[in-house]
Design a protein around this motif. Structure first.
Motif, PDB file in Angstrom:
ATOM      1  N   VAL A  48     -36.764 105.704  55.014  1.00 29.15           N
ATOM      2  CA  VAL A  48     -37.925 105.345  54.467  1.00 29.15           C
ATOM      3  C   VAL A  48     -39.136 104.767  55.494  1.00 29.15           C
ATOM      4  CG1 VAL A  48     -39.296 103.439  53.095  1.00 29.15           C
ATOM      5  CG2 VAL A  48     -37.248 104.713  52.103  1.00 29.15           C
ATOM      6  N   ILE A  49     -38.251 103.931  56.425  1.00 31.01           N
ATOM      7  CA  ILE A  49     -39.016 103.499  57.670  1.00 31.01           C
ATOM      8  C   ILE A  49     -39.456 104.833  58.480  1.00 31.01           C
ATOM      9  CG2 ILE A  49     -38.531 102.167  59.792  1.00 31.01           C
ATOM     10  CD1 ILE A  49     -36.621 100.523  58.272  1.00 31.01           C
ATOM     11  N   ASP A  50     -38.610 105.761  58.669  1.00 31.22           N
ATOM     12  CA  ASP A  50     -38.839 106.873  59.490  1.00 31.22           C
ATOM     13  C   ASP A  50     -40.126 107.658  58.887  1.00 31.22           C
ATOM     14  OD1 ASP A  50     -39.048 109.312  60.965  1.00 31.22           O
ATOM     15  OD2 ASP A  50     -37.280 110.020  60.051  1.00 31.22           O
ATOM     16  N   ILE A  51     -40.177 107.717  57.521  1.00 29.45           N
ATOM     17  CA  ILE A  51     -41.475 108.418  56.877  1.00 29.45           C
ATOM     18  C   ILE A  51     -42.650 107.749  56.956  1.00 29.45           C
ATOM     19  CG2 ILE A  51     -42.433 109.269  54.694  1.00 29.45           C
ATOM     20  CD1 ILE A  51     -39.312 110.135  53.836  1.00 29.45           C
ATOM     21  N   GLN A  73     -30.985 113.113  57.821  1.00 24.12           N
ATOM     22  CA  GLN A  73     -30.955 111.700  57.760  1.00 24.12           C
ATOM     23  C   GLN A  73     -30.386 111.102  56.281  1.00 24.12           C
ATOM     24  OE1 GLN A  73     -34.144 110.603  61.422  1.00 24.12           O
ATOM     25  NE2 GLN A  73     -34.203 109.711  59.437  1.00 24.12           N
ATOM     26  N   GLY A  74     -31.369 111.719  55.506  1.00 19.62           N
ATOM     27  CA  GLY A  74     -31.254 110.944  54.052  1.00 19.62           C
ATOM     28  C   GLY A  74     -30.409 111.765  52.875  1.00 19.62           C
ATOM     29  N   VAL A 113     -35.077 108.372  65.437  1.00 20.28           N
ATOM     30  CA  VAL A 113     -36.224 108.041  64.731  1.00 20.28           C
ATOM     31  C   VAL A 113     -37.293 107.356  66.007  1.00 20.28           C
ATOM     32  CG1 VAL A 113     -37.053 106.168  63.227  1.00 20.28           C
ATOM     33  CG2 VAL A 113     -35.461 107.257  62.358  1.00 20.28           C
ATOM     34  N   VAL A 114     -36.323 106.621  66.920  1.00 17.50           N
ATOM     35  CA  VAL A 114     -37.268 105.829  67.944  1.00 17.50           C
ATOM     36  C   VAL A 114     -37.739 107.077  68.670  1.00 17.50           C
ATOM     37  CG1 VAL A 114     -37.211 104.832  70.085  1.00 17.50           C
ATOM     38  CG2 VAL A 114     -35.992 104.029  67.891  1.00 17.50           C
TER      39      VAL A 114
END
Length: 305
Positions: free
Chosen positions: A12-15, A72-73, A264-265
């Motif tokens: 969720v943070i990634d998106i 990832q998900g 992600v970073v």
């Protein structure tokens, strides 16, 4: 359960971080490809190298980013077949390596154009342009295949040993970043630093002859290539160094959490670099600015703004 919640939260943070940048970047890249294709005044070899770089960005946006999000998900690497893991690493390496190769080609074209302006038309011909772009992608495929072979332990993969895919990801990450990315950044830095030095020298010569400020064309060239250079160096080096430290200190072979966090970073930094560099490349070129103004006027007329 906690690991699954953490994984979903990370996705969720990634998106949330990537989606806005992806949307703007994809719109700008598609616009660049369309106007280069349709506008005759933009049919130049330099713009073809730019279109090639933009195409590699679109591959990153539309192929690699969704693939990483699924990994990832949704997907569990240990439960996938050996072939799908190998295919993932090959595709990821091709897109990642191809982007840096295209950036090197773009910088080399700019260097020849600035350093050899009178001989540029004879050095960079249509045939040379096609050959260079083809060689960039052929070398990308060859290097990506080598990275895949070096990353995957075929025996471990066939035996489905727990943690073998994580080890392959670590190897791929370290090989890509410490060979492909750093080598490309070094070449791009050297080429653009030389171009900026030439542009600064030309600006001083024109200013001395005219006894006034810097010549606008030389000043624009210096700002244009300076932004492209620093967007690469300042945006790509920190995540590469951070990623190396994360992988060198990772202790649990079967834990992908640190891998996904670092990806992600790096992905967010990379997308910001692509967006910044792309905007800088079009806003400091009069041809693209003229097309952008005409498109905006057309939209205002149609929307009655």
């Amino acid at each position: 359960m906690n690991q699954k919640i953490d994984r979903v939260t990370l996705v969720v943070i990634d998106i949330a971080l990537s989606a806005p940048v992806l949307l703007v970047l994809s719109v700008i890249d598609l616009w660049i490809l369309i106007v280069i294709t349709l506008k005759r005044q933009l049919h130049s070899y330099s713009n073809y190298f730019l279109a090639n770089l933009v195409f590699s960005e679109l591959l990153y946006v539309f192929v690699m980013v969704p693939m990483e999000t699924v990994l990832q998900g949704v997907s569990t690497p240990h439960r996938r077949s050996c072939g799908s893991n190998v295919l993932y690493i090959l595709i990821h390496s091709c897109i990642y390596t191809g982007y840096f190769h295209c950036a090197v080609c773009f910088s080399a074209d700019k260097y020849i154009k600035i350093s050899r302006p009178l001989k540029y038309a004879t050095i960079v011909t249509g045939r040379i342009c096609v050959i260079v772009i083809a060689m960039a992608w052929v070398s990308t495929l060859a290097l990506s295949s080598a990275i895949t072979v070096l990353s995957i332990s075929i025996q471990d993969c066939l035996n489905n040993e727990r943690g073998s895919f994580v080890v392959a990801l670590k190897r791929k990450f370290l090989i890509e970043n410490n060979t492909v990315a750093l080598a490309s950044i070094a070449v791009i830095t050297a080429l653009n630093a030389a171009i900026i030095r030439i542009a600064r020298h030309q600006a001083r010569a024109v200013a001395q002859q005219a006894r006034e400020g810097n010549h606008p064309d030389a000043s624009k060239t210096k700002r244009y290539l300076g932004r492209f250079l620093w967007s690469f160096v300042l945006v790509w080096l920190p995540p590469i160094i951070i990623g190396d430290c994360l992988y060198l200190t990772m202790t649990r072979r079967d834990n992908l959490d640190w891998y996904f966090v670092s990806k992600v970073v790096i992905k967010v930094f990379g997308l910001c670099q692509m967006l910044y560099g792309t905007i800088a490349m079009i806003l400091l070129q009069e041809q693209f600015k003229d097309v952008l103004r005409s498109n905006w006027q057309f939209m205002k007329t149609k929307l009655h703004i």
